[in-house]
Design an enzyme around this catalytic site. Structure first.
Site, PDB file in Angstrom:
ATOM      1  N   GLU A 324      45.101   3.079 -32.058  1.00  0.00           N
ATOM      2  CA  GLU A 324      46.356   2.802 -31.201  1.00  0.00           C
ATOM      3  C   GLU A 324      46.466   3.878 -29.826  1.00  0.00           C
ATOM      4  OE1 GLU A 324      50.569   3.531 -32.670  1.00  0.00           O
ATOM      5  OE2 GLU A 324      50.860   1.491 -32.068  1.00  0.00           O
ATOM      6  N   HIS A 353      29.859   0.123 -53.863  1.00  0.00           N
ATOM      7  CA  HIS A 353      29.890  -1.176 -54.860  1.00  0.00           C
ATOM      8  C   HIS A 353      30.196  -2.416 -54.144  1.00  0.00           C
ATOM      9  CE1 HIS A 353      28.093   0.896 -58.443  1.00  0.00           C
ATOM     10  NE2 HIS A 353      28.501   1.964 -57.708  1.00  0.00           N
ATOM     11  N   LYS A 457      55.812  -8.360 -29.565  1.00  0.00           N
ATOM     12  CA  LYS A 457      57.229  -8.094 -30.118  1.00  0.00           C
ATOM     13  C   LYS A 457      58.365  -9.229 -29.163  1.00  0.00           C
ATOM     14  CE  LYS A 457      57.475  -3.106 -31.141  1.00  0.00           C
ATOM     15  NZ  LYS A 457      57.939  -1.654 -30.970  1.00  0.00           N
TER      16      LYS A 457
END
Lengths: 531, 531
Positions: A324, A353, A457
Site C-alpha cells: 500500500e 512442503h 469504494k
C-alpha cells in the site's frame, strides 16, 4: 556469478551485521549486489536519510493529503514537533494502560462478569497490526483477555466469530477502530455486533470502546451513547503505521501484552535506523537490497518466510505496509511509474512442503526474506533424536533451504532475531516502517497516501445505490423483468452486467424476496420481487 | 484495448457460463483474450483432454516417479483401473465413516471421556487440505470435534496449540498423517505430542490414529504400539491432491462435516470437466486463461480473492496445488523451462484495505481470480441501512473492485459459487485439480512430482549432522573454539558460515549448553560447551 564457499564466508563476514542492542542481525551475503552498486546508490541514500530527518521533524511528508507523518513520534513523544502532540501521545499511552488495569482488575466489567474477551472490530490498518501482534505474543490460557476480530463485512464470518465467543458476550469488550468512522466494513461490523449484544439482552454501549479521530462519526456515536471509553487517532498517523498508536496498544494491553517493551523495541530500532551509513543502518540495508533486486521497479516478488509459527501473520502485515505504501501509479513529480513490490509468504518450514518447489526450480521471479528466530522455546527441549531437537530441525530446514535456493541462483536476505518478544516485534515493525520510508524516497514516491483505493469504494457505493433502484423497479413490475428491461427502465444502459450480478446475489438470499425464472442465461433470465 | 460498457455486456454474455449442476459460474469477460487465441489453442487443448483421459484410465502420468495419478478415482471408485484399487478406496471411505461414528457415539473414547478435539499432525499436502476444509465448513460450538493442527517443527508453535487444547488432552484424538512416514516435521510433531500426552499421564497410542502408506515407518510404529486405527495412503495419490483420500476425509468426518457431499461435489465437477470443449468445461476455461495471461510462462502472478471469510485458506491451499505442480525446471522433454505461476491472496473485502492499492495503481504484474459467494448467511440478514445488508456491501465491494481494476487495465476471472458448502468445496477442489492437470499439458510439464524439494531436505540433513560434529568438537575443546578453528578441526573448510549459524542457534537456547565469548563478529566469536 556464483561464489565459492570460501568467498561466501568472506562475503558473509562483510555483509553480516549484528545489532546487539536490537537483538537483531541482518545478512545480505546471498544477495549478489556489488560494491559498485552500493557506491552508485550513496547519493540517493543520503537524500533519503535527509528526507526522513525532515519527516521526523514534522515536514509535510504526505504532500497529497497535506499531512505530517508522525508514527515515529509514537514511541518517542519528545520528538513530536509540537508540545501539544507530545502531550497527546503521552496521555493516550497513559490512558490505554490505565484502562487496561481497570479492565484487568474488574473495575470496568461486562454485564455478566469481568471481561474475558476483546473483540476488535476494524479492517486493514485497524486490524492487521493487532492481529499480527496478538498471534505473535499471545498465549492461550495466559492472556488476560482472549482476542477476537471482525475484519470484514462478511455476515457469516461475523456469525462464526460470535459462535466462538459463544455465551460469553456479557464478558466481551468490543473495541471499534476506525479513524474516519466512515469505513463501511467496520460500521457494519459494529452494527452486527451491537445486534448480537442486544439479542443477548446486553447493552452494546456498556461493552464498547471506540478508537477514532476526534469529531468523527464514530466519535459522535460513542459519545452520544456513552460508550465505556474513547481513544484518539490522529490524521498524522496512517492506518498501516498505526500499530504503536492506540489502535495497536489498546488491544495488546487488554490482552496483557507488554506494550512498554513493544514501544521500547520500536524506539530502539528507530534510534539505530537513524544512522546515516549503509553499514550501520539495517533499514537502509533492506531498502537498498529491495532496490538492487528489483531494479528500483519491483521486478521481483518478495517472499517473506519466518521460521516461527508466531510470525505467520507478518507477511500479511507487511503486504499492507509495503504494497500500500509503494504501489503507486505516479511518482512525486506526477510521472506515471506504476511502482510497487509484490509480497507473499506464510512460514517455514511449512511452506517448504508447499510452494518451495517452484521457488527452487520454477520461475526466478522473487527474492526471499528469511526471518530466523534463534530461541526455540521456553524451558528444556525434547530430543527427537539423540542430541537433536525439533528446533534444530526448524533451523536446519531454514539453512538447507537458503543453501538450496542459492545453489539455483535464487537470492535471499536473512533477518535474525534472538527471540519473539514484545521488544523484537517492536523492532520488526519499526525496521520495516523505516525501510519502506527510505525506499520510497529512492524511487521518489509518496509512501503515505493510498489514492487507488477510492475508485473501488466509489464503484461499490454505486452498486449499493443501483441495488435500491432495482428493488424499487421490481416492486413496480410484478410480472418481473429481464436485465435488459431493468437497465432500460432505470436508464442505466451499459449497467446490464452489474444489474445481473446484483439480482443474482439478491435471489440467492431467500430473505431478500427476489426470485428468478427463465433459465440461466443472463439475456433471458427474469427477476421478480415477491410482494 | 478497452471495451465500451455495451461491448462488455455482450462479452459477458459470451464468456459467462453457469454450471447449474455444480452451483458454479465462471466469468471470463474481464480477460482480454481474443477468439483467435482460443482457436489457436484448440489443438493443444485437445491433447490435454486426451492425456487427461489416459491419466484417468491409469496411465503412468507421473513418469519420473513411474506412478499412476489416481486422485480422480477417490470420488468415483468405479473409475479405478483395477478392481483391487476400487475395493481399497471404497473400503477406506467406509472405514473412515465407521470410525467417525464410533468416535462420535463414544465407543472409541479418550482416557478422560469422549473425544472433543482432533489434533492433526501433518505438513504440506497432509495439512493444507484439512485446514482449508476445516475453516471453510466448520462451526464452533456445532462441530462434533474441534480441529487443531501441528503443521510445522516449531516447538513453540506446538506448545501454543497444546495450550489451546489445555487440559483436554485426554479427550483429544491425534491423527498423524505422513505418506512415507519419514517426513521429519511430522515425526517431530508426533514425538512432541506423545511427550505431552505422557506428561499428562496418558497413553499416546490410546489416543492416536495413523494415516500412512502401508509398510511405512509410521505404519510400523502404529502397528507395534497398537494405535487406535490405521488408514491407508497410496502412492498413486500425491500429497497436494490427497484431500479426498483418508487424509482429508478422516479429519473432516471426525469434525462432523458431510464427506459424502464433499465427494459428490468433486465427482460432479469431474464429470463436467471431462467435457472436451472450452465452452462447456470450466477447468479448461481456467487453464486457457492462465495460459493467455501469462503467455504460457507464468508471466503474471495469480491473486486469489475469495469474498468470504470461510475461504480465507483457499489461496494457501492453491499455493501448494498450483505452485508445486507447475513450478518446474524441466519440461517433459527435459528442456529447461523454469515454469510456474506465483499465487497470493487472502480475502476480500479485507484485502482492499491492504494491498489493493498496489493492484489498482502499481505494478501490473498479476491477474485476479475473484471467488464470489452468492449466499450471505443462514437466516435473516440485519439491515445496516434501509434495504442494505452487510452481505450487500461485501458484494458491492467485490463488484466495485472488479470494475476499478478493469478500468486501470487489470484483468480478472470471476468464479461464482452459490454458497460455501461441502458440495461446493468439493467442486472447487476438483475444479482446480483438473485445471492444473490440463494446464500442465499445455506447458508440457509433469504436474505430479516435486524434484526440487529434495535439495533443501538433503542440505538440512547435512546441517543436522554437522551440528552433532560441532558439539562433539566443542566437548573436546574445553577452552572453546572460533568458527575457523571448528571448520579446520572438522575438515569442513567452506562450511564456516553454516558452523557459525549452528553455533549461534545453540547458544541462544540455554538448555543446549553452548556459550559464546569474544564479541559479535563471526571471525572473532568463540563458542564453548559447558560441561
Amino acid at each position: 556469478m556464483k561464489n565459492s564457499k570460501l568467498q561466501l564466508w568472506q562475503r558473509f563476514q562483510q555483509y553480516y551485521t549484528e545489532f546487539p542492542e536490537l537483538g537483531l542481525a541482518l545478512d545480505l551475503c546471498r544477495m549478489k549486489f556489488t560494491e559498485g552498486f552500493l557506491a552508485s546508490m550513496e547519493p540517493r541514500l543520503q537524500t533519503a536519510f535527509a528526507k526522513m530527518k525532515d519527516l521526523e521533524a514534522g515536514a509535510i511528508a504526505n504532500p497529497d493529503e497535506k499531512r505530517m507523518v508522525g508514527h515515529y513520534w509514537l514511541r518517542h513523544p519528545a520528538l513530536a514537533p509540537q508540545p501539544e502532540l507530545r502531550a497527546e501521545i503521552e496521555a493516550t499511552v497513559a490512558a490505554v494502560k490505565a484502562f487496561a488495569v481497570e479492565v484487568h482488575d474488574g473495575r470496568v466489567r461486562g454485564a455478566t462478569g469481568p471481561f474475558k474477551n476483546v473483540l476488535l472490530i476494524g479492517i486493514g490498518g485497524s486490524a492487521l497490526g493487532p492481529q499480527f501482534v496478538a498471534l505473535a505474543l499471545g498465549q492461550p490460557g495466559t492472556d488476560k483477555l482472549a482476542p477476537f476480530f471482525f475484519d470484514n463485512t462478511d455476515p457469516n464470518g461475523m456469525e462464526k466469530v460470535l459462535a466462538q465467543i459463544g455465551r460469553n458476550l456479557g464478558q466481551t469488550l468490543a473495541v471499534v477502530v476506525s479513524k474516519s468512522g466512515g469505513t463501511q466494513e467496520t460500521r457494519n461490523g459494529m452494527l452486527e455486533a451491537a445486534a448480537a449484544y442486544e439479542r443477548a439482552g446486553l447493552s452494546f454501549a456498556a461493552h464498547a470502546v471506540a478508537i477514532t479521530g476526534a469529531g468523527s462519526k464514530l466519535d459522535h456515536v460513542a459519545q452520544a451513547d456513552r460508550w465505556l471509553r474513547r481513544f484518539p487517532m490522529w490524521d498524522w498517523v496512517g492506518g498501516r503505521t498505526s500499530e504503536l498508536s492506540a489502535v495497536g496498544l489498546l488491544p495488546a494491553a487488554l490482552q496483557g501484552l507488554d506494550i512498554d517493551a513493544l514501544l521500547a523495541g520500536a524506539r530502539a530500532c528507530d534510534q539505530v535506523t537513524r544512522g546515516t551509513s549503509f553499514k550501520t543502518n539495517p533499514a537502509a540495508q533492506l531498502a537498498l537490497m529491495w532496490f538492487y533486486i528489483g531494479n528500483g521497479k519491483g521486478d521481483k516478488n518478495m517472499v517473506v518466510l519466518p521460521y516461527k509459527d508466531r510470525l505467520e501473520l507478518l507477511s500479511k502485515y507487511l503486504q499492507q505496509l509495503i504494497m500500500e505504501s509503494l504501489g503507486k501509479k505516479l511518482d512525486l513529480d506526477r510521472v506515471v511509474v506504476n511502482q510497487g513490490i509484490t509480497l507473499l509468504g506464510n512460514k517455514g518450514s511449512t511452506d517448504q512442503h508447499s510452494y518451495i518447489q517452484q521457488l527452487r526450480d520454477g520461475l526466478n521471479n522473487f527474492f526471499v526474506t528469511f526471518i530466523e528466530v534463534l530461541r526455540d522455546r521456553d524451558g528444556r527441549s525434547l530430543e527427537v533424536e539423540p542430541g537433536v531437537t525439533s528446533g534444530d530441525y526448524l533451523s536446519g530446514f531454514f539453512l538447507g533451504t537458503r543453501t538450496a535456493l542459492y545453489e539455483s541462483d535464487r537470492e535471499s536476505i536473512t533477518l535474525t532475531i534472538d527471540e519473539v518478544s514484545a521488544f523484537s516485534v517492536g523492532v520488526l515493525i519499526a525496521l520495516f516502517e523505516r525501510a519502506v520510508g527510505l525506499y520510497a524516497t529512492l524511487i521518489n514516491v509518496n509512501a503515505y497516501h493510498q489514492p487507488g483505493v477510492e475508485a473501488g469504494k466509489i464503484a461499490a457505493a454505486e452498486v449499493i445505490a443501483l441495488q435500491a433502484e432495482i428493488v424499487k423497479y421490481l416492486g413496480q413490475h410484478p410480472d418481473g423483468a429481464s436485465v435488459t428491461e431493468i437497465a432500460a427502465g432505470l436508464r442505466k444502459d451499459g449497467e446490464e452486467e452489474t444489474i445481473f450480478k446484483i439480482c443474482r446475489h439478491l435471489s440467492a438470499n431467500a430473505d431478500r424476496g427476489v426470485g428468478q425464472t427463465g433459465g440461466i442465461s443472463p439475456a433471458t433470465v427474469k427477476f421478480t420481487l415477491r410482494s
